[in-house]
Design an enzyme around this catalytic site. Structure first.
Site, PDB file in Angstrom:
ATOM      1  N   MET A  78       0.815  -1.212   0.000  1.00 46.64           N
ATOM      2  CA  MET A  78       0.000   0.000   0.000  1.00 46.64           C
ATOM      3  C   MET A  78       0.854   1.270   0.000  1.00 46.64           C
ATOM      4  SD  MET A  78      -2.977  -1.124   2.723  1.00 46.64           S
ATOM      5  CE  MET A  78      -3.959   0.358   2.439  1.00 46.64           C
ATOM      6  N   HIS A  79       0.197   2.403  -0.237  1.00 45.36           N
ATOM      7  CA  HIS A  79       0.716   3.752   0.011  1.00 45.36           C
ATOM      8  C   HIS A  79       1.751   4.260  -0.979  1.00 45.36           C
ATOM      9  CE1 HIS A  79      -1.307   2.990   3.756  1.00 45.36           C
ATOM     10  NE2 HIS A  79      -0.360   2.188   4.206  1.00 45.36           N
ATOM     11  N   ASP A 237      -2.666  -4.858   0.296  1.00 42.12           N
ATOM     12  CA  ASP A 237      -2.224  -6.188   0.705  1.00 42.12           C
ATOM     13  C   ASP A 237      -2.893  -6.688   1.980  1.00 42.12           C
ATOM     14  OD1 ASP A 237      -0.866  -4.350   2.301  1.00 42.12           O
ATOM     15  OD2 ASP A 237       1.130  -5.091   1.797  1.00 42.12           O
TER      16      ASP A 237
END
Length: 491
Positions: A78-79, A237
């Protein structure tokens, strides 16, 4: 029919081939490099992710009929900030979730914009790993590149784009950007303006199980698949892993011991931790979840064993630990190798061993490392409890969960049973399940989880050991506050 699940991790992409009964028919893993251009920075080339898929899918399908593949789903780290220009070319290496360069931008967002305002707009406050601070950093430090941004997306979304030609993301992954109004599931106009971007630069929003499109002719030809293969939006995830462990609907919990460590609590209702120590994100089943994330979990184990004591015999090192010494170790470890996110939100925090004496052994240090990660997960667990959330038991997954000793330690540190599911394939399995829903194999994510997820084993806590670990945890909690003011001086 067959379904492909992609697990886009930090060090490798794991590909799963799953049949309609949920059985995993084949797996392939393709690794790629991770770059640390400066201390605290963490980057990757998105093209490496795509090359991993191009190499992995044909290998995955060896011995199978590609015409049977109905759908593809992706779960991913992520991110990370992936920025494309007007020709959809990557402008710079992706800035990853564990990158710590944005301390000043986080301070600006939390201090000047204000945590209360951020929480109202996005249900979260700023953390160094989130995408919005990365955009601010890029605008301040790479203004020429920033001005050329045409599209912004997350890591697994880049794979979806290369597969379908569609710029898309899902609500679970978008929740971690600090750009989404999580409660109302739309982009926050105020946050986009704060970061100097427009909604036109953002990907289109989907539920995780919704079809984004089918394979482009180029992608189908390169992968050896029919153009009719459906690609769903996928998920971050942790949300994808939660699906793979059946953590959907009200009140279910999953703990992941991967590179990072997470505690994931699903809910049918939207809710925010008033202290913002836990993230409030959208879930793949159409509901929401609270999540605490520590930046270094199983990575602490690989750091300690591979780099410090110089071994790859993890089981051998654990065998040195005397079971009678569990809950009695005099050595403690703060697992902040990359700073820390939940619940302390401190990019300056550092890993620390404390309590060593002349009789401290190698086994004591290994035990302290395992216990330190468990204690840090309990930090987020206690925040959830403080909100009145009852967590009577939890699933557990991730590479660290393969250690029977680590699961025993964690079950007793938390004081709850930990269940391991029969199919331990993490985000990739959840992504394949989402593809099944997208293709109509199941009517909903909940139906898929009920049909496919089964518990294989359970680790029960020992009341006596729980009591000892409660005492050790009380002492562990005092170490970070005592060191907090010192850490910035060590930079």
């Amino acid at each position: 029919m067959l379904y492909i699940g992609l697990d886009l991790g930090t060090s490798a992409c794991k590909l799963l081939l799953v049949d309609e009964t949920g059985a995993v028919r084949n797996t392939v893993t393709k690794s790629y490099p991770l770059s640390f251009p400066q201390p605290g920075w963490s980057e990757q080339a998105p093209e490496d992710w795509w090359q991993a898929v191009l190499a992995g899918v044909p290998e995955l399908l060896t011995g199978f009929d590609p015409a049977q593949v109905a759908g593809i789903g992706a779960g991913g780290q992520m991110h990370g900030l992936v920025a494309l220009d007007e020709a959809d070319r990557v402008l710079r290496p992706a800035i990853l979730w564990n990158d710590g360069r944005t301390a000043s931008q986080v301070d600006y967002l939390n201090g000047q914009v204000g945590k209360a305002v951020l929480s109202q707009r996005t249900a979260n406050i700023a953390f160094a790993g989130f995408t919005a601070p990365k955009l601010l950093w890029m605008r301040e430090n790479e203004p020429e590149l920033f001005a050329r941004i045409k599209k912004i997306m997350l890591p697994k979304d880049y794979l979806v784009y290369r597969l379908t030609g569609v710029h898309a993301t899902d609500y679970s992954d978008a929740s971690g950007m600090l750009l989404l109004d999580v409660e109302h599931k739309c982009w926050s106009a105020e946050m986009l303006a704060e970061c100097g971007v427009t909604e036109a630069q953002m990907p289109r929003l989907f539920e995780s199980w919704q079809p984004v499109g089918t394979l482009t002719a180029d992608a189908a030809r390169a992968l050896g698949l029919p153009e009719s293969v459906v690609v769903c939006a996928g998920a971050g995830d942790n949300a994808a892993a939660a699906v793979g462990t059946g953590t959907v609907g009200e009140g279910h919990c999953n703990i992941s011991l991967g590179t990072s460590g997470t505690i994931f609590i699903s809910s049918d209702k939207f809710g925010v931790d008033p202290n913002n120590a836990l993230h409030a994100f959208a879930h793949v089943d159409g509901g929401w979840h609270l999540m605490g994330c520590m930046l270094s979990a199983a990575s602490c184990n690989s750091w300690w064993q591979d780099q410090i004591i110089g071994t790859t015999d993890y089981k051998g090192e654990e065998a040195r630990i005397d079971p009678d010494k569990l809950g009695r170790n005099h050595v403690y470890f703060l697992p902040y190798l990359m700073g820390e996110r939940s619940p302390i939100n401190d990019t300056n925090a550092r890993a620390t061993f404390i309590g060593m004496t002349m009789d401290t052994s190698r086994a004591d240090m290994t035990q302290a490392m395992l216990e330190g990660v468990a204690f840090a997960i309990r930090d987020s667990f206690e925040v959830a409890r403080s909100l009145g959330i009852e967590i009577p038991r939890s699933n557990i997954c991730g590479g660290g969960s393969k250690s029977a000793l680590w699961k025993t330690i964690l079950a007793n540190v938390l004081g709850i049973p930990l269940d391991t599911v029969a199919t331990e394939q993490g985000p990739g399995y959840g992504a394949a399940m989402l593809a099944m829903v997208a293709c109509g194999q199941f009517a909903s994510v909940r139906q898929a989880a009920d049909a496919l997820v089964r518990i294989k084993s359970t680790v029960e806590p020992d009341p006596a050991l729980v009591a000892r670990y409660n005492d050790r945890y009380d002492r562990f909690q005092k170490i970070y506050p005592a060191c907090r003011e010192l850490f910035p001086q060590l930079m």
